[in-house]
Write a protein that holds these residues in place. Sequence first.
Motif, PDB file in Angstrom:
ATOM      1  N   LEU A   1     -27.980  -9.537  73.191  1.00 29.43           N
ATOM      2  CA  LEU A   1     -29.059 -10.463  73.544  1.00 29.43           C
ATOM      3  C   LEU A   1     -29.215 -11.633  72.582  1.00 29.43           C
ATOM      4  O   LEU A   1     -29.717 -12.690  72.968  1.00 29.43           O
ATOM      5  N   ASP A   2     -28.801 -11.468  71.355  1.00 31.21           N
ATOM      6  CA  ASP A   2     -28.926 -12.556  70.386  1.00 31.21           C
ATOM      7  C   ASP A   2     -27.657 -13.397  70.265  1.00 31.21           C
ATOM      8  O   ASP A   2     -27.604 -14.335  69.465  1.00 31.21           O
ATOM      9  N   ALA A   3     -26.651 -13.084  71.062  1.00 27.66           N
ATOM     10  CA  ALA A   3     -25.386 -13.821  70.994  1.00 27.66           C
ATOM     11  C   ALA A   3     -25.553 -15.239  71.531  1.00 27.66           C
ATOM     12  O   ALA A   3     -26.341 -15.478  72.451  1.00 27.66           O
ATOM     13  N   PRO A   4     -24.819 -16.198  70.973  1.00 32.89           N
ATOM     14  CA  PRO A   4     -24.863 -17.574  71.495  1.00 32.89           C
ATOM     15  C   PRO A   4     -24.189 -17.648  72.859  1.00 32.89           C
ATOM     16  O   PRO A   4     -23.386 -16.793  73.221  1.00 32.89           O
TER      17      PRO A   4
ATOM     18  N   SER B   1     -28.627 -24.491  73.673  1.00 32.04           N
ATOM     19  CA  SER B   1     -30.024 -24.242  73.327  1.00 32.04           C
ATOM     20  C   SER B   1     -30.483 -22.823  73.676  1.00 32.04           C
ATOM     21  O   SER B   1     -31.637 -22.468  73.413  1.00 32.04           O
ATOM     22  N   TRP B   2     -29.608 -22.016  74.264  1.00 34.01           N
ATOM     23  CA  TRP B   2     -29.992 -20.667  74.674  1.00 34.01           C
ATOM     24  C   TRP B   2     -29.074 -19.615  74.071  1.00 34.01           C
ATOM     25  O   TRP B   2     -27.854 -19.777  74.052  1.00 34.01           O
ATOM     26  N   ASP B   3     -29.669 -18.503  73.619  1.00 34.04           N
ATOM     27  CA  ASP B   3     -28.888 -17.306  73.355  1.00 34.04           C
ATOM     28  C   ASP B   3     -28.881 -16.488  74.650  1.00 34.04           C
ATOM     29  O   ASP B   3     -29.417 -16.911  75.685  1.00 34.04           O
ATOM     30  N   VAL B   4     -28.264 -15.302  74.617  1.00 39.12           N
ATOM     31  CA  VAL B   4     -28.152 -14.505  75.846  1.00 39.12           C
ATOM     32  C   VAL B   4     -29.533 -14.143  76.382  1.00 39.12           C
ATOM     33  O   VAL B   4     -29.773 -14.192  77.600  1.00 39.12           O
ATOM     34  N   ARG B   5     -30.445 -13.806  75.489  1.00 41.90           N
ATOM     35  CA  ARG B   5     -31.791 -13.446  75.937  1.00 41.90           C
ATOM     36  C   ARG B   5     -32.425 -14.595  76.739  1.00 41.90           C
ATOM     37  O   ARG B   5     -32.962 -14.397  77.825  1.00 41.90           O
TER      38      ARG B   5
ATOM     39  N   TRP C   1     -21.000 -17.324  84.656  1.00 42.98           N
ATOM     40  CA  TRP C   1     -19.871 -17.746  83.816  1.00 42.98           C
ATOM     41  C   TRP C   1     -20.329 -17.870  82.365  1.00 42.98           C
ATOM     42  O   TRP C   1     -19.641 -17.392  81.444  1.00 42.98           O
ATOM     43  N   ASP C   2     -21.477 -18.515  82.149  1.00 45.34           N
ATOM     44  CA  ASP C   2     -22.024 -18.638  80.789  1.00 45.34           C
ATOM     45  C   ASP C   2     -22.174 -17.263  80.142  1.00 45.34           C
ATOM     46  O   ASP C   2     -21.820 -17.066  78.975  1.00 45.34           O
ATOM     47  N   LEU C   3     -22.709 -16.339  80.912  1.00 45.05           N
ATOM     48  CA  LEU C   3     -22.964 -14.999  80.380  1.00 45.05           C
ATOM     49  C   LEU C   3     -21.665 -14.272  80.069  1.00 45.05           C
ATOM     50  O   LEU C   3     -21.539 -13.620  79.022  1.00 45.05           O
ATOM     51  N   ALA C   4     -20.691 -14.393  80.972  1.00 46.62           N
ATOM     52  CA  ALA C   4     -19.392 -13.752  80.725  1.00 46.62           C
ATOM     53  C   ALA C   4     -18.763 -14.276  79.440  1.00 46.62           C
ATOM     54  O   ALA C   4     -18.259 -13.495  78.613  1.00 46.62           O
ATOM     55  N   ARG C   5     -18.791 -15.576  79.255  1.00 48.12           N
ATOM     56  CA  ARG C   5     -18.234 -16.148  78.032  1.00 48.12           C
ATOM     57  C   ARG C   5     -18.987 -15.656  76.797  1.00 48.12           C
ATOM     58  O   ARG C   5     -18.397 -15.386  75.756  1.00 48.12           O
TER      59      ARG C   5
ATOM     60  N   ILE D   1     -20.546 -12.827  76.254  1.00 44.13           N
ATOM     61  CA  ILE D   1     -20.347 -11.422  75.881  1.00 44.13           C
ATOM     62  C   ILE D   1     -18.874 -11.047  75.787  1.00 44.13           C
ATOM     63  O   ILE D   1     -18.529  -9.879  75.606  1.00 44.13           O
ATOM     64  N   GLY D   2     -17.997 -12.044  75.915  1.00 44.73           N
ATOM     65  CA  GLY D   2     -16.574 -11.783  75.744  1.00 44.73           C
ATOM     66  C   GLY D   2     -15.911 -11.135  76.937  1.00 44.73           C
ATOM     67  O   GLY D   2     -14.849 -10.507  76.807  1.00 44.73           O
ATOM     68  N   TYR D   3     -16.493 -11.307  78.114  1.00 44.69           N
ATOM     69  CA  TYR D   3     -15.930 -10.750  79.339  1.00 44.69           C
ATOM     70  C   TYR D   3     -15.140 -11.838  80.062  1.00 44.69           C
ATOM     71  O   TYR D   3     -15.401 -13.031  79.881  1.00 44.69           O
TER      72      TYR D   3
END
Length: 199
Positions: A30-33, A38-42, A134-138, A140-142
Amino acid sequence: MRGTQVTDFPLDQALRSTLAILAKVGPDDLDAPTPCASWDVRALVNHFVGTARWWAAIVAGAEAPDAAAGEDAAAGEDYAAGDFVAAYEESIRLAVTAFGAEGALDKTVRLPFGEFPGAVLRDLAATEQFTHGWDLARAIGYSADLDPELASWLLSLARPAISDAFRGPDGQAMFGPVTEAPAGAGPADQLAAFLGRRV
């Protein structure tokens, strides 16, 4: 993750694509860039869970009070603090129901940045939700090689529809300036680059 074709209801397909990525997010992510500076995962999760509900409300007849309405859709709601997968499943239900209602795709909806047929809003919502997947996949390394057929279709719609008027600095505009996808990039990466992400 590969799709086989674009369905008759591309918003549902885009939402389900992002849901599949969201289901892989753990508390430590959740704290990953993210590619959205301007947003982290959270913050990203809170944003797209909230904006899916905003799109549903808008097409169902609610008024958008200002141009930032979509950005503020999650204000006061920390979906990421709880069961964010269940929260997004509810967002999907609301969005699919709203856009699937009789006459929803034919009606004209007024937003601060223009008037749009419901079908165009559906496709904008699909593009926004898919790209945040896509943003989320990038983040979290997916693998971000998401549903190539859907990505290609969304890109074909975005190219003529998204002008420089909708582009600007991160956090201040709907989309960033176009970036160049690397040679051999898949359709999802090409779409992300067109919408201002660095691929």
